[in-house]
Design a protein around this motif. Structure first.
Motif, PDB file in Angstrom:
ATOM      1  N   ALA A 107     -20.744 -30.103  48.874  1.00  0.00           N
ATOM      2  CA  ALA A 107     -20.186 -30.112  47.517  1.00  0.00           C
ATOM      3  C   ALA A 107     -18.824 -29.430  47.494  1.00  0.00           C
ATOM      4  CB  ALA A 107     -21.138 -29.434  46.537  1.00  0.00           C
ATOM      5  N   GLY A 108     -18.669 -28.371  48.273  1.00  0.00           N
ATOM      6  CA  GLY A 108     -17.382 -27.682  48.351  1.00  0.00           C
ATOM      7  C   GLY A 108     -16.292 -28.549  48.942  1.00  0.00           C
ATOM      8  N   GLU A 109     -16.608 -29.290  50.001  1.00  0.00           N
ATOM      9  CA  GLU A 109     -15.620 -30.179  50.615  1.00  0.00           C
ATOM     10  C   GLU A 109     -15.227 -31.304  49.662  1.00  0.00           C
ATOM     11  OE1 GLU A 109     -16.535 -31.505  54.589  1.00  0.00           O
ATOM     12  OE2 GLU A 109     -17.381 -29.559  55.101  1.00  0.00           O
ATOM     13  N   GLU A 110     -16.220 -31.864  48.978  1.00  0.00           N
ATOM     14  CA  GLU A 110     -15.926 -32.931  48.014  1.00  0.00           C
ATOM     15  C   GLU A 110     -15.097 -32.402  46.847  1.00  0.00           C
ATOM     16  OE1 GLU A 110     -19.902 -35.591  48.973  1.00  0.00           O
ATOM     17  OE2 GLU A 110     -19.876 -34.322  47.195  1.00  0.00           O
ATOM     18  N   THR A 111     -15.426 -31.209  46.379  1.00  0.00           N
ATOM     19  CA  THR A 111     -14.679 -30.592  45.282  1.00  0.00           C
ATOM     20  C   THR A 111     -13.236 -30.353  45.686  1.00  0.00           C
ATOM     21  OG1 THR A 111     -16.653 -29.571  44.356  1.00  0.00           O
ATOM     22  CG2 THR A 111     -14.537 -28.568  43.776  1.00  0.00           C
ATOM     23  N   LEU A 112     -13.027 -29.864  46.888  1.00  0.00           N
ATOM     24  CA  LEU A 112     -11.669 -29.631  47.364  1.00  0.00           C
ATOM     25  C   LEU A 112     -10.877 -30.938  47.390  1.00  0.00           C
ATOM     26  CD1 LEU A 112      -9.721 -27.484  48.353  1.00  0.00           C
ATOM     27  CD2 LEU A 112     -10.602 -27.841  50.667  1.00  0.00           C
ATOM     28  N   GLY A 113     -11.526 -32.028  47.759  1.00  0.00           N
ATOM     29  CA  GLY A 113     -10.850 -33.331  47.776  1.00  0.00           C
ATOM     30  C   GLY A 113     -10.378 -33.758  46.403  1.00  0.00           C
ATOM     31  N   TRP A 114     -11.295 -33.759  45.407  1.00  0.00           N
ATOM     32  CA  TRP A 114     -10.876 -34.222  44.073  1.00  0.00           C
ATOM     33  C   TRP A 114      -9.945 -33.213  43.408  1.00  0.00           C
ATOM     34  CZ3 TRP A 114     -11.728 -31.280  39.902  1.00  0.00           C
ATOM     35  CH2 TRP A 114     -12.878 -30.496  39.811  1.00  0.00           C
ATOM     36  N   LEU A 115     -10.094 -31.931  43.717  1.00  0.00           N
ATOM     37  CA  LEU A 115      -9.215 -30.927  43.127  1.00  0.00           C
ATOM     38  C   LEU A 115      -7.775 -31.104  43.615  1.00  0.00           C
ATOM     39  CD1 LEU A 115      -9.084 -28.526  41.254  1.00  0.00           C
ATOM     40  CD2 LEU A 115      -9.756 -27.062  43.157  1.00  0.00           C
ATOM     41  N   ARG A 116      -7.601 -31.367  44.899  1.00  0.00           N
ATOM     42  CA  ARG A 116      -6.255 -31.624  45.420  1.00  0.00           C
ATOM     43  C   ARG A 116      -5.628 -32.834  44.734  1.00  0.00           C
ATOM     44  NH1 ARG A 116      -7.928 -30.604  51.639  1.00  0.00           N
ATOM     45  NH2 ARG A 116      -7.305 -28.422  51.766  1.00  0.00           N
ATOM     46  N   GLU A 117      -6.433 -33.882  44.532  1.00  0.00           N
ATOM     47  CA  GLU A 117      -5.921 -35.076  43.871  1.00  0.00           C
ATOM     48  C   GLU A 117      -5.582 -34.783  42.411  1.00  0.00           C
ATOM     49  OE1 GLU A 117      -4.434 -38.859  43.782  1.00  0.00           O
ATOM     50  OE2 GLU A 117      -5.064 -37.682  45.526  1.00  0.00           O
TER      51      GLU A 117
END
Length: 140
Positions: A107-117
């Motif tokens: 969940a942290g890795e996925e969150t980092l992805g959408w947060l960067r976008e």
């Protein structure tokens, strides 16, 4: 732009959540909101664990009082454009509370992805607003 994070589901939801079969107003920036939702979903999916889907909140289930609806309806920029609110439903990886450590890492890795976008999108919006302000034009 506002992003509300929930658990669980694997969705990026955009306004409106209070729609039903009989009534659903168009969002002031409908195409842009849909595009951003798809970009956030693709960025979260790029982590390689969950295939996030972008969809209208009411497509999942009708809801009243959601932050993304409030942001879209109540806030506006200096140019009168509606705000953009989103809800990211984190992946559940087949687990629920309490989530094991591996599920939290994913969940942290996925969150980092959408947060960067989301940060990229915010920068695009700020640049576009600045350009419009400098030219004296109004938004599309």
């Amino acid at each position: 732009m506002s992003v509300d994070q929930h658990s669980f589901g694997g969705f990026v939801l955009y306004p409106y959540g209070y729609c039903n079969f009989f009534y659903c107003p168009p969002h002031p920036q409908g195409e842009r909101v849909r595009e951003i939702g798809e970009r956030l979903a693709a960025a979260a999916s790029a982590a390689g664990y969950t295939d996030y889907q972008a969809l209208s909140s009411s497509s999942l289930y009708p809801v009243g009082g959601a932050l993304d609806d409030w942001i879209s309806d109540v806030t506006s920029t200096a140019y009168g454009r509606g705000g953009m609110g989103f809800t990211v439903e984190l992946t559940n990886n087949g687990t629920f509370f309490p989530a094991p450590g591996e599920a939290l890492r994913v969940a942290g890795e996925e969150t980092l992805g959408w947060l960067r976008e989301a940060i990229r999108v915010a920068a695009e919006e700020a640049t576009a607003m600045k350009a419009r302000a400098g030219s004296g034009s109004t938004p599309p």
